[in-house]
Write a protein that holds these residues in place. Structure first.
Motif, short mmCIF file in Angstrom:
data_model
loop_
_atom_site.label_atom_id
_atom_site.label_comp_id
_atom_site.label_asym_id
_atom_site.label_seq_id
_atom_site.Cartn_x
_atom_site.Cartn_y
_atom_site.Cartn_z
N THR A 19 -29.69 113.51 48.51
CA THR A 19 -30.58 114.20 49.45
C THR A 19 -31.32 113.23 50.36
O THR A 19 -32.21 113.63 51.11
CB THR A 19 -31.59 115.08 48.70
OG1 THR A 19 -32.29 114.30 47.72
CG2 THR A 19 -30.88 116.23 47.99
N GLY A 20 -30.93 111.97 50.33
CA GLY A 20 -31.55 110.95 51.17
C GLY A 20 -31.79 109.69 50.38
O GLY A 20 -31.32 109.53 49.24
N GLY B 231 -38.39 108.72 48.83
CA GLY B 231 -37.92 108.54 50.20
C GLY B 231 -38.88 107.83 51.11
O GLY B 231 -38.54 107.51 52.25
N ARG C 224 -38.86 105.64 59.53
CA ARG C 224 -38.92 106.69 60.54
C ARG C 224 -40.32 106.85 61.12
O ARG C 224 -41.31 106.74 60.40
CB ARG C 224 -38.48 108.02 59.93
CG ARG C 224 -37.05 108.02 59.41
CD ARG C 224 -36.68 109.36 58.80
NE ARG C 224 -37.40 109.64 57.57
CZ ARG C 224 -38.20 110.65 57.38
NH1 ARG C 224 -38.44 111.52 58.34
NH2 ARG C 224 -38.80 110.83 56.22
N ASP D 198 -37.34 109.62 64.69
CA ASP D 198 -36.49 110.63 64.04
C ASP D 198 -36.60 112.00 64.66
O ASP D 198 -35.89 112.93 64.25
CB ASP D 198 -36.78 110.69 62.53
CG ASP D 198 -38.14 111.30 62.19
OD1 ASP D 198 -38.89 111.66 63.12
OD2 ASP D 198 -38.46 111.40 60.99
N GLY E 98 -36.03 115.23 58.85
CA GLY E 98 -36.33 114.68 57.54
C GLY E 98 -37.65 115.18 57.00
O GLY E 98 -38.46 115.77 57.72
N GLY F 216 -35.25 105.12 56.50
CA GLY F 216 -34.02 105.53 57.13
C GLY F 216 -33.96 105.23 58.61
O GLY F 216 -34.98 105.29 59.29
N HIS G 12 -33.05 109.83 57.61
CA HIS G 12 -33.50 109.67 56.22
C HIS G 12 -32.34 109.77 55.24
O HIS G 12 -32.48 109.42 54.06
CB HIS G 12 -34.54 110.73 55.87
CG HIS G 12 -33.98 112.11 55.77
ND1 HIS G 12 -33.54 112.83 56.86
CD2 HIS G 12 -33.77 112.92 54.70
CE1 HIS G 12 -33.09 114.00 56.47
NE2 HIS G 12 -33.22 114.09 55.16
N ALA G 13 -31.18 110.24 55.74
CA ALA G 13 -30.01 110.44 54.87
C ALA G 13 -28.77 109.82 55.51
O ALA G 13 -27.68 110.37 55.39
CB ALA G 13 -29.80 111.92 54.60
N GLU G 14 -28.94 108.68 56.18
CA GLU G 14 -27.84 107.98 56.81
C GLU G 14 -27.77 106.54 56.33
O GLU G 14 -28.75 105.79 56.43
CB GLU G 14 -28.00 107.95 58.33
CG GLU G 14 -27.75 109.27 59.02
CD GLU G 14 -27.97 109.18 60.51
OE1 GLU G 14 -27.87 110.22 61.18
OE2 GLU G 14 -28.25 108.07 61.03
N ARG H 267 -31.38 109.52 46.36
CA ARG H 267 -32.10 110.56 45.64
C ARG H 267 -31.19 111.55 44.93
O ARG H 267 -30.26 112.09 45.52
CB ARG H 267 -32.99 111.36 46.60
CG ARG H 267 -34.14 110.60 47.17
CD ARG H 267 -34.94 111.43 48.16
NE ARG H 267 -35.59 112.58 47.52
CZ ARG H 267 -36.35 113.44 48.17
NH1 ARG H 267 -36.53 113.32 49.48
NH2 ARG H 267 -36.91 114.43 47.51
#
Length: 321
Positions: A8-9, A60, A86, A134, A138, A159, A208-210, A235
């Motif tokens: 999830t990130g 995160g 971010r 961002d 996120g 992220g 946040h998830a890359e 996560r």
């Protein structure tokens, strides 16, 4: 469930500092993060392990540091080479450009990288960082009222994170086939050290998830050290999902640490083919399990299995404040 598993990130990123008191000043006084956990490395109790995050240590949002008296990192491949934080908008990025300039922080110019405004800079030990707009994507952090940074300009979390390899195919295979990440696009390497950077998305959309993978075939492997990154953690929302990840790694014969209890979260460690250490960490129980929210990070906190050795451990730590 295996093919439906998605991170999830980012959960956290852990790096190395040889000047931990200066490190604390930079991440709390300059970047405005809160020291939410003051502990020790559970595998090397002679060293601090400090966690900086939002007001409550939300998964995160935290970057953590091992306190190791080692030489500086020799930069190269097979490691994490830039950590993004971010921010909400170009106005916030302009605020940070001025703040870093006023505080004498080494930095680049605001630029567009992968379609997002970004400001690259380094901490006093050469840790490579970036602020990335961002656009509100996120999860939102919990603002810290005592931060030196105004609430509207505080960092929103990690992220994207960029790692560097010399050859993409082995890493690509693990990211796609084992961790279920999706290869979504490429862009030109902004640091001019290699070919393209490949973007891998986890579950949700947004930085946040890359995970960004730079291919720099001419770089020798990095030598770990101060100013470098030890590992990056992804996560897993709960223990059930975490167990499913462990089962998947085991079934696919990916060497791993097995289940590890870090008390504030549960972990699994494994290396991708390029040598970068990955961790899968649960969102809970969280940093509030053993401290009041009002006093997070003010004293050395140990997990229960180390508590009987408190006097010896704390007595061996150097002053931090």
């Amino acid at each position: 469930m295996a093919d439906e598993l998605r991170f999830t990130g980012f959960h956290h990123l852990t790096a190395v500092s040889a000047r931990i008191a200066d490190n604390k000043r930079f991440y709390t006084k300059v970047l405005g993060l809160r020291l939410v956990k003051r502990s020790v490395n559970q595998d090397d109790v002679s060293a601090y392990h400090l966690f900086y995050a939002d007001a409550v240590g939300s998964p995160g949002t935290d970057i953590t540091f091992f306190d190791w008296a080692v030489p500086p990192e020799r930069r190269g491949s097979h490691t994490i080479t830039r950590t993004g934080f971010r921010v909400a908008s170009k106005e916030t990025l302009a605020y940070w450009e001025g703040r870093l300039a006023d505080l004498g922080v080494q930095r680049g110019a605001v630029e567009t990288v992968d379609g997002r405004l970004q400001l690259r800079f380094e901490d006093p030990e050469g840790q490579r960082l970036a602020l990335v707009v961002d656009g509100g994507q996120g999860p939102d952090p919990t603002p810290w009222d005592d931060s030196p940074v105004p609430l509207e300009h505080q960092l929103r979390g990690l992220g994207p994170v960029t790692m560097t390899v010399r050859s993409l195919p082995p890493t690509d295979a693990v990211l796609r086939d084992v961790t279920n990440m999706r290869s979504v696009r490429t862009y030109e390497d902004p640091e001019g050290q290699g070919d393209q950077v490949h973007v891998y998305a986890m579950g949700p959309e947004g930085p946040h998830a890359e995970l960004h993978v730079a291919v720099r075939s001419g770089l020798e492997p990095a030598r770990p050290g101060a100013g470098g990154v030890h590992h990056v953690a992804f996560r897993a929302p709960d223990d059930r999902t975490h167990r499913a990840w462990l089962d998947r790694l085991t079934e696919m014969r990916i060497p791993n640490s097995g289940w590890v209890d870090r008390f504030w979260f549960h972990s699994i460690y494994f290396r991708e083919p390029g040598g970068v250490l990955f961790e899968i960490a649960t969102d809970g129980p969280g940093f509030g399990v053993d401290e009041d929210a009002e006093t997070l990070g003010e004293k050395v906190v140990l997990p229960p299995f180390l508590e009987p050795h408190r006097d010896r451990i704390v007595g061996g730590l150097k002053p931090l404040d």
